[in-house]
Design a protein around this motif. Structure first.
Motif, PDB file in Angstrom:
ATOM      1  N   CYS A  84       0.852  -1.202   0.000  1.00  0.00           N
ATOM      2  CA  CYS A  84       0.000   0.000   0.000  1.00  0.00           C
ATOM      3  C   CYS A  84       0.888   1.254   0.000  1.00  0.00           C
ATOM      4  O   CYS A  84       1.089   1.864   1.045  1.00  0.00           O
ATOM      5  N   PRO A  85       1.424   1.615  -1.179  1.00  0.00           N
ATOM      6  CA  PRO A  85       2.376   2.730  -1.259  1.00  0.00           C
ATOM      7  C   PRO A  85       1.781   4.111  -0.987  1.00  0.00           C
ATOM      8  O   PRO A  85       2.525   5.057  -0.780  1.00  0.00           O
ATOM      9  N   THR A  86       0.451   4.225  -0.926  1.00  0.00           N
ATOM     10  CA  THR A  86      -0.150   5.528  -0.641  1.00  0.00           C
ATOM     11  C   THR A  86      -0.702   5.629   0.785  1.00  0.00           C
ATOM     12  O   THR A  86      -1.460   6.549   1.085  1.00  0.00           O
ATOM     13  N   LEU A 107      11.314  11.534   1.120  1.00  0.00           N
ATOM     14  CA  LEU A 107      10.929  10.119   1.045  1.00  0.00           C
ATOM     15  C   LEU A 107       9.420   9.940   0.939  1.00  0.00           C
ATOM     16  O   LEU A 107       8.949   8.876   0.544  1.00  0.00           O
ATOM     17  N   GLY A 108       8.658  10.960   1.333  1.00  0.00           N
ATOM     18  CA  GLY A 108       7.214  10.877   1.155  1.00  0.00           C
ATOM     19  C   GLY A 108       6.360  10.782   2.399  1.00  0.00           C
ATOM     20  O   GLY A 108       5.239  10.275   2.325  1.00  0.00           O
ATOM     21  N   VAL A 109       6.839  11.278   3.553  1.00  0.00           N
ATOM     22  CA  VAL A 109       5.952  11.283   4.723  1.00  0.00           C
ATOM     23  C   VAL A 109       4.872  12.339   4.511  1.00  0.00           C
ATOM     24  O   VAL A 109       5.078  13.333   3.817  1.00  0.00           O
ATOM     25  N   ASN A 110       3.713  12.099   5.102  1.00  0.00           N
ATOM     26  CA  ASN A 110       2.605  13.045   4.972  1.00  0.00           C
ATOM     27  C   ASN A 110       2.672  14.150   6.016  1.00  0.00           C
ATOM     28  O   ASN A 110       2.388  15.299   5.720  1.00  0.00           O
ATOM     29  N   PRO A 135      -3.001  14.432  -3.241  1.00  0.00           N
ATOM     30  CA  PRO A 135      -2.714  13.409  -4.251  1.00  0.00           C
ATOM     31  C   PRO A 135      -1.232  13.026  -4.202  1.00  0.00           C
ATOM     32  O   PRO A 135      -0.401  13.773  -3.692  1.00  0.00           O
ATOM     33  N   TYR A 136      -0.923  11.861  -4.737  1.00  0.00           N
ATOM     34  CA  TYR A 136       0.455  11.377  -4.764  1.00  0.00           C
ATOM     35  C   TYR A 136       1.009  11.515  -6.176  1.00  0.00           C
ATOM     36  O   TYR A 136       0.282  11.411  -7.153  1.00  0.00           O
ATOM     37  N   SER A 137       2.301  11.729  -6.236  1.00  0.00           N
ATOM     38  CA  SER A 137       2.974  11.751  -7.538  1.00  0.00           C
ATOM     39  C   SER A 137       4.238  10.909  -7.408  1.00  0.00           C
ATOM     40  O   SER A 137       4.815  10.801  -6.323  1.00  0.00           O
ATOM     41  N   GLN A 138       4.641  10.317  -8.513  1.00  0.00           N
ATOM     42  CA  GLN A 138       5.833   9.485  -8.482  1.00  0.00           C
ATOM     43  C   GLN A 138       7.050  10.337  -8.785  1.00  0.00           C
ATOM     44  O   GLN A 138       7.097  11.044  -9.781  1.00  0.00           O
ATOM     45  N   ARG A 144       5.096  10.081  -3.556  1.00  0.00           N
ATOM     46  CA  ARG A 144       5.124  11.096  -2.498  1.00  0.00           C
ATOM     47  C   ARG A 144       3.875  11.966  -2.578  1.00  0.00           C
ATOM     48  O   ARG A 144       3.375  12.220  -3.669  1.00  0.00           O
ATOM     49  N   PRO A 145       3.398  12.416  -1.401  1.00  0.00           N
ATOM     50  CA  PRO A 145       2.278  13.347  -1.449  1.00  0.00           C
ATOM     51  C   PRO A 145       2.738  14.642  -2.117  1.00  0.00           C
ATOM     52  O   PRO A 145       3.867  15.082  -1.890  1.00  0.00           O
TER      53      PRO A 145
END
Length: 157
Positions: A84-86, A107-110, A135-138, A144-145
């Motif tokens: 669950c990458p999101t 790294l993509g923490v919210n 939303p997330y983007s690669q 990452r958010p």
């Protein structure tokens, strides 16, 4: 007095080496209606729980044994290695140094929470990721958010 928010039907994964911290966070979560709280003492066990239970949100410490918080976040945000990458990731930091905060964001923490924190602080971060998800983007191999818009950018738009 501000009413306590409620977040029913949500499951959470709390990852911290300290049983005491995990219990405190569990109590804070249960006070806002989150009844399904899973726990892990390290990043490796947390990855197993993530794969097996697919919680709705994770609250993780940066300084973990076996698999650090940084390594957990990288694996959790990589679509090829994550179930669950999101998943929203709230990061707890005992020492929120600028370089660590920047690294965690890349790294993509919210959300980031400095320890010690109050229930109100935790609840406000939960409100952000649950009620106002971004939303997330690669970016390279990580999801990452997308960055928040500043108040100035919103006024111009």
């Amino acid at each position: 007095m501000i009413a306590t928010p409620t977040f029913p039907d949500i499951s959470a994964l709390v990852v911290d080496e300290s049983l005491y911290i995990r219990r405190i966070v569990r109590d804070m979560l249960m006070r806002v209606g989150i009844k399904r709280v899973l726990e892990a003492p390290d990043g490796a066990e947390a990855l197993g729980v993530l794969a097996e239970s697919k919680p709705d949100i994770s609250i993780i410490d940066w300084d973990l044994a076996i698999l650090s918080g940084e390594e957990f976040i990288r694996l959790a945000r990589t679509p090829s290695t994550s179930p669950c990458p999101t998943i929203p990731i709230l990061l707890m930091l005992a020492q929120p140094r600028r370089n660590v905060v920047d690294r965690a964001i890349s790294l993509g923490v919210n959300e980031i929470i400095a320890k010690p924190f109050s229930p109100k602080t935790l609840w406000s971060r939960l409100d952000e990721v649950i009620n106002r998800p971004r939303p997330y983007s690669q970016v390279k191999s990580l999801l990452r958010p997308t960055p928040r818009q500043s108040a100035m950018a919103k006024a111009v738009a």
